[in-house]
Design a protein around this motif. Structure first.
Motif, PDB file in Angstrom:
ATOM      1  N   ALA A 129       0.818  -1.215   0.000  1.00  0.00           N
ATOM      2  CA  ALA A 129       0.000   0.000   0.000  1.00  0.00           C
ATOM      3  C   ALA A 129       0.847   1.259   0.000  1.00  0.00           C
ATOM      4  CB  ALA A 129      -0.937  -0.005   1.211  1.00  0.00           C
ATOM      5  N   ASP A 130       2.064   1.165   0.522  1.00  0.00           N
ATOM      6  CA  ASP A 130       2.948   2.333   0.601  1.00  0.00           C
ATOM      7  C   ASP A 130       3.827   2.489  -0.636  1.00  0.00           C
ATOM      8  OD1 ASP A 130       1.967   2.851   3.156  1.00  0.00           O
ATOM      9  OD2 ASP A 130       3.502   1.608   4.117  1.00  0.00           O
ATOM     10  N   SER A 131       3.860   1.468  -1.492  1.00  0.00           N
ATOM     11  CA  SER A 131       4.793   1.516  -2.626  1.00  0.00           C
ATOM     12  C   SER A 131       4.138   1.069  -3.929  1.00  0.00           C
ATOM     13  CB  SER A 131       6.023   0.651  -2.320  1.00  0.00           C
ATOM     14  OG  SER A 131       5.633  -0.641  -1.865  1.00  0.00           O
ATOM     15  N   TYR A 132       4.069  -0.243  -4.162  1.00  0.00           N
ATOM     16  CA  TYR A 132       3.595  -0.743  -5.447  1.00  0.00           C
ATOM     17  C   TYR A 132       2.109  -0.470  -5.693  1.00  0.00           C
ATOM     18  CZ  TYR A 132       8.090  -3.110  -5.337  1.00  0.00           C
ATOM     19  OH  TYR A 132       9.431  -3.375  -5.261  1.00  0.00           O
ATOM     20  N   LEU A 133       1.358  -0.217  -4.647  1.00  0.00           N
ATOM     21  CA  LEU A 133      -0.053   0.133  -4.791  1.00  0.00           C
ATOM     22  C   LEU A 133      -0.306   1.627  -4.593  1.00  0.00           C
ATOM     23  CD1 LEU A 133      -1.761  -2.847  -2.896  1.00  0.00           C
ATOM     24  CD2 LEU A 133      -1.668  -2.470  -5.369  1.00  0.00           C
ATOM     25  N   ASN A 134       0.752   2.379  -4.395  1.00  0.00           N
ATOM     26  CA  ASN A 134       0.626   3.822  -4.185  1.00  0.00           C
ATOM     27  C   ASN A 134       0.566   4.510  -5.557  1.00  0.00           C
ATOM     28  OD1 ASN A 134       1.128   6.614  -3.674  1.00  0.00           O
ATOM     29  ND2 ASN A 134       2.021   6.064  -1.682  1.00  0.00           N
ATOM     30  N   MET A 135      -0.632   4.748  -6.040  1.00  0.00           N
ATOM     31  CA  MET A 135      -0.824   5.242  -7.402  1.00  0.00           C
ATOM     32  C   MET A 135      -0.135   6.580  -7.650  1.00  0.00           C
ATOM     33  SD  MET A 135      -4.748   4.073  -8.286  1.00  0.00           S
ATOM     34  CE  MET A 135      -5.507   4.438  -6.698  1.00  0.00           C
TER      35      MET A 135
END
Length: 460
Positions: A57-63
């Protein structure tokens, strides 16, 4: 053609995409979390940029962070791979809003096919056969009971959004329906922020057959040989192969007609995979469409000689498909098994830590390994447990399976537990060897025997 592409993913699929981009003469940008700063995809890319902390959520899913990374590095396009943001229509829209090309279908197409009930309705309208079930959403237990009395049992409760087994429950009688519906709906809400549900009748003695398709902006369609992905555990694929032994040339032509009809109906662009259930009579029923590259795409590449990532990039760049359907030939048989960082003897509990030593059998004809592992690597606890894909190709299914067994035998990894012993046992199973299995075989027949064997081993 693009001059620079950002790969919005990690691990083996990021490495896989970067390799093709480099072969095409395209500059590559990797993104990474703070936990992945030494990962292979970071090392092989031309540039790399950190997009946040270890948690997805903090990186690869942080659009916002991913889009900002693309802007800062001057990337002209983003390839999302699979998982993470690959089927997120909002992210695809954000990418387009800043004049960066999305290597995949349009956001509205992702949204349409990502909602299983909308996709089902669209396919019905297009004349594609669908699994019997509810017409529209199921909002509460009373509605679920009403539908169940039409479809009968067993049935499957499914979240309209998402995938990968979340918000899904098999129900075998009306007595079980209320509790399972409430639990599945709550899980769907927690996982996807969406509690819309629908119902499908459970079809027994069926196979999971899927077909990869590519369509360009000019309406040209190429259907690729089908894959059999019936060996599944907890709704996750364990082994995939192409072509499917249960699909005759006549059936393949029928499936290609269905798939072509489906993608033309929604004006699809780029690559995707349409998944079906095949019954004992050989008929196909639409389940869902994945609007991205698949984990199992290597088996299709092995039997066709095509680079699907290259085709994705070319179509996204506005090029017309150079291939015609008649150019697609099936050569031999390919099988893929997923090596995971798990402890099979402990109910497949995740395993993480430093890889002290790894050897993957990369040599010999018809052998392919897709992985980002290296000696001294660290398998992180924050991400999916798959760490390598072992793919074997040969003239016949039996020869491909024998080659894959040899590859599994040669695989060696010290420092972290893997699914290697489980894979080996599966490749020795008579029903697997003779292609005598459906979607429930692994969980209903193979796993109980496996668990019994593990219990006996533990007591010795």
């Amino acid at each position: 053609m693009f001059k620079k592409v950002l790969v919005a993913n990690r691990g083996e699929i990021a490495v896989r995409i970067i390799r093709t981009l480099k072969e095409m003469g395209i500059g590559t940008v990797a993104i990474y979390s703070t936990a992945d700063k030494d990962s292979l995809h970071v090392q092989v890319a031309d540039e790399a940029i950190c997009v946040g902390g270890p948690k997805p959520a903090d990186s690869y899913l942080n659009m916002k962070n991913v889009v900002t990374a693309a802007l800062l590095t001057g990337a002209e396009a983003i390839h999302p791979g699979y998982g993470f943001l690959s089927e997120n229509s909002l992210f695809a829209e954000m990418v387009g809003d800043v004049n960066i090309k999305w290597i995949g279908p349009r956001p509205e197409t992702i949204d349409l096919m990502g909602n299983k009930e909308h996709a089902r309705a669209e396919m019905t309208q297009a004349g594609v056969p669908v699994i019997p079930g509810s017409d529209g959403y199921i909002h509460n237990v009373d509605e679920a009971i009403e539908v169940s009395r039409k479809t009968g049992f067993p049935l499957l409760l499914k979240a309209a959004a998402g995938g990968g087994g979340k918000g899904m429950r098999f129900v075998y009688s009306e007595d079980e329906l209320a509790e399972n519906f409430i639990n599945a709906q709550s899980e769907a809400k927690l996982s996807y922020g969406d509690d819309h549900m629908y119902i499908e009748k459970v079809m027994t003695d069926v196979r999971h057959i899927e077909m990869q398709v590519i369509r360009d902006q000019f309406g040209n369609v190429i259907c690729l040989p089908e894959r059999n992905c019936s060996l599944q555990r907890r709704n996750q694929k364990v082994m995939e192969e192409s072509p499917a032994a249960s699909v005759t040339p006549t059936m393949r032509e029928e499936l290609m007609d269905i798939v072509t009809k489906a993608v033309n109906a929604i004006d699809y662009e780029n690559t995707g995979t349409i998944e079906f259930l095949q019954d004992q009579e050989g008929k196909f029923y639409f389940m869902e469409m994945n609007t991205r590259i698949q984990v199992e795409h290597p088996v299709t590449e092995m039997v066709t000689g095509l680079d699907l990532v290259r085709l994705q990039v070319e179509v996204a760049a506005g090029e017309e498909l150079k291939l015609k359907q008649s150019d697609v030939k099936i050569s031999g048989h390919a099988v893929e098994m997923r090596l995971t960082a798990e402890k099979p003897e402990a109910n497949f509990a995740p395993s993480a830590g430093k890889v002290d030593f790894v050897f993957l059998p990369t040599g010999g004809p018809g052998v392919r390994i897709d992985s980002a592992l290296y000696n001294g690597d660290t398998i992180q606890p924050f991400y999916d447990s798959m760490i390598a894909k072992l793919i074997a190709h040969d003239e016949t299914r039996a020869e491909a399976l024998a080659k894959l067994e040899r590859m599994v035998d040669e695989t060696s990894l010290v420092g972290v537990s893997t699914s290697q012993s489980f894979q080996k046992e599966l490749l020795l199973d008579e029903n697997v060897l003779t292609d005598n299995f459906g979607t429930k075989y692994l969980e209903d027949t193979f796993m109980p025997k496996w668990e019994e064997k593990m219990a006996e081993t533990a007591t010795k």
